[in-house]
Motif scaffolding. Structure first.
Motif, PDB file in Angstrom:
ATOM      1  N   ARG A  82       0.833  -1.212   0.000  1.00 61.33           N
ATOM      2  CA  ARG A  82       0.000   0.000   0.000  1.00 61.33           C
ATOM      3  C   ARG A  82       0.864   1.257   0.000  1.00 61.33           C
ATOM      4  N   ALA A  83       1.943   1.234   0.783  1.00 54.87           N
ATOM      5  CA  ALA A  83       2.788   2.413   0.939  1.00 54.87           C
ATOM      6  C   ALA A  83       3.586   2.702  -0.334  1.00 54.87           C
ATOM      7  N   GLU A  84       4.299   1.720  -0.839  1.00 53.95           N
ATOM      8  CA  GLU A  84       5.133   1.915  -2.038  1.00 53.95           C
ATOM      9  C   GLU A  84       5.387   0.558  -2.677  1.00 53.95           C
ATOM     10  N   ALA A  85       4.468   0.150  -3.514  1.00 58.27           N
ATOM     11  CA  ALA A  85       4.519  -1.183  -4.120  1.00 58.27           C
ATOM     12  C   ALA A  85       5.757  -1.405  -4.980  1.00 58.27           C
ATOM     13  N   THR A  86       6.290  -0.335  -5.559  1.00 62.83           N
ATOM     14  CA  THR A  86       7.395  -0.496  -6.511  1.00 62.83           C
ATOM     15  C   THR A  86       8.733  -0.840  -5.860  1.00 62.83           C
ATOM     16  N   VAL A  87       8.857  -0.698  -4.554  1.00 62.36           N
ATOM     17  CA  VAL A  87      10.135  -0.992  -3.898  1.00 62.36           C
ATOM     18  C   VAL A  87      10.135  -2.320  -3.144  1.00 62.36           C
ATOM     19  N   VAL A  88       9.011  -2.997  -3.081  1.00 57.32           N
ATOM     20  CA  VAL A  88       8.945  -4.278  -2.369  1.00 57.32           C
ATOM     21  C   VAL A  88       9.677  -5.338  -3.199  1.00 57.32           C
ATOM     22  N   ASP A  89      10.544  -6.082  -2.556  1.00 59.58           N
ATOM     23  CA  ASP A  89      11.333  -7.129  -3.213  1.00 59.58           C
ATOM     24  C   ASP A  89      10.515  -8.423  -3.231  1.00 59.58           C
ATOM     25  N   LEU A  90       9.698  -8.592  -4.251  1.00 61.43           N
ATOM     26  CA  LEU A  90       8.761  -9.712  -4.308  1.00 61.43           C
ATOM     27  C   LEU A  90       9.412 -11.093  -4.385  1.00 61.43           C
ATOM     28  N   PRO A  91      10.482 -11.281  -5.171  1.00 53.97           N
ATOM     29  CA  PRO A  91      11.059 -12.632  -5.229  1.00 53.97           C
ATOM     30  C   PRO A  91      11.532 -13.171  -3.884  1.00 53.97           C
ATOM     31  N   LYS A  92      11.906 -12.282  -2.958  1.00 59.04           N
ATOM     32  CA  LYS A  92      12.290 -12.747  -1.623  1.00 59.04           C
ATOM     33  C   LYS A  92      11.081 -13.301  -0.875  1.00 59.04           C
ATOM     34  N   LEU A  93       9.905 -12.773  -1.194  1.00 59.35           N
ATOM     35  CA  LEU A  93       8.679 -13.233  -0.543  1.00 59.35           C
ATOM     36  C   LEU A  93       8.149 -14.501  -1.204  1.00 59.35           C
ATOM     37  N   CYS A  94       8.039 -14.439  -2.532  1.00 59.30           N
ATOM     38  CA  CYS A  94       7.505 -15.552  -3.313  1.00 59.30           C
ATOM     39  C   CYS A  94       7.895 -15.316  -4.769  1.00 59.30           C
ATOM     40  N   PRO A  95       8.635 -16.226  -5.388  1.00 61.03           N
ATOM     41  CA  PRO A  95       9.105 -15.993  -6.755  1.00 61.03           C
ATOM     42  C   PRO A  95       7.978 -15.720  -7.768  1.00 61.03           C
ATOM     43  N   SER A  96       6.839 -16.324  -7.567  1.00 62.25           N
ATOM     44  CA  SER A  96       5.685 -16.122  -8.460  1.00 62.25           C
ATOM     45  C   SER A  96       4.570 -15.420  -7.701  1.00 62.25           C
TER      46      SER A  96
END
Length: 190
Positions: A82-96
């Protein structure tokens, strides 16, 4: 529904989720690694998402179980998106991340999560397309490392499309010109 043989879909469903079984289930104790025949009520175990979906959608009736939301869709990540979606490192959370999100939302009902994923995807897609127009700048490697699988596919398609448009613009033989007959008629004044 996605193609049954789509390897990306298969890999995205290979995320473990926590499930709590609400009653004793004969024949499923192997999920816990138990030697008894019956899975006890209240058992909380990690199982692959694809298996949880099969258990829920079983043709002989559904198995009563609660599916817990994975940590990578939890409050901390939701707030970050919600705050800043573009900086969240998604692959560290879930690759897909986004592909799994669509699968997960087909199994459970969570309108808030659906809205957050939609808004985050839109924001990140805009940034991704902006990066493709720059032709793969020097910080592209760092940027690509924060994209999930779906976003990488879109980035690659965007780069190819941008290169094709640039190539078409640079080719003189590809430009639209008047036909020689039209030019001849103009010269003759007809």
């Amino acid at each position: 529904m996605e193609d049954y043989y789509d390897i990306d879909s298969i890999l995205s469903e290979d995320q473990n989720i926590k499930c709590v079984f609400q009653k004793n289930i004969p024949g499923l104790s192997w999920l816990e690694g138990g030697h008894e025949d019956t899975l006890k009520a209240g058992s909380r175990i990690d199982i692959p998402f694809w298996l949880a979906r099969e258990i829920v959608d079983h043709p002989e009736g559904t198995v009563p179980m609660d599916i817990e939301t994975p940590e990578f869709f939890g409050p901390k990540v939701r707030n970050g998106l919600r705050a800043e979606a573009t900086v969240v490192d998604l692959p560290k959370l879930c690759p897909s991340f986004f592909r799994f999100g669509t699968h997960f939302l087909q199994l459970i009902e969570d309108p808030a999560l659906a809205k957050i994923l939609e808004e985050a995807f839109k924001a990140r897609l805009q940034m991704t397309m902006d990066h493709t127009q720059s032709g793969g700048s020097s910080n592209a490697t760092e940027y690509l490392s924060r994209l999930d699988d779906t976003e990488r596919e879109l980035y690659k398609a965007g780069l190819e499309s941008s290169a094709s448009v640039h190539h078409w613009n640079q080719q003189s033989f590809g430009r639209i010109r008047s036909a020689s007959e039209v030019l001849l008629k103009r010269k003759l004044g007809a």
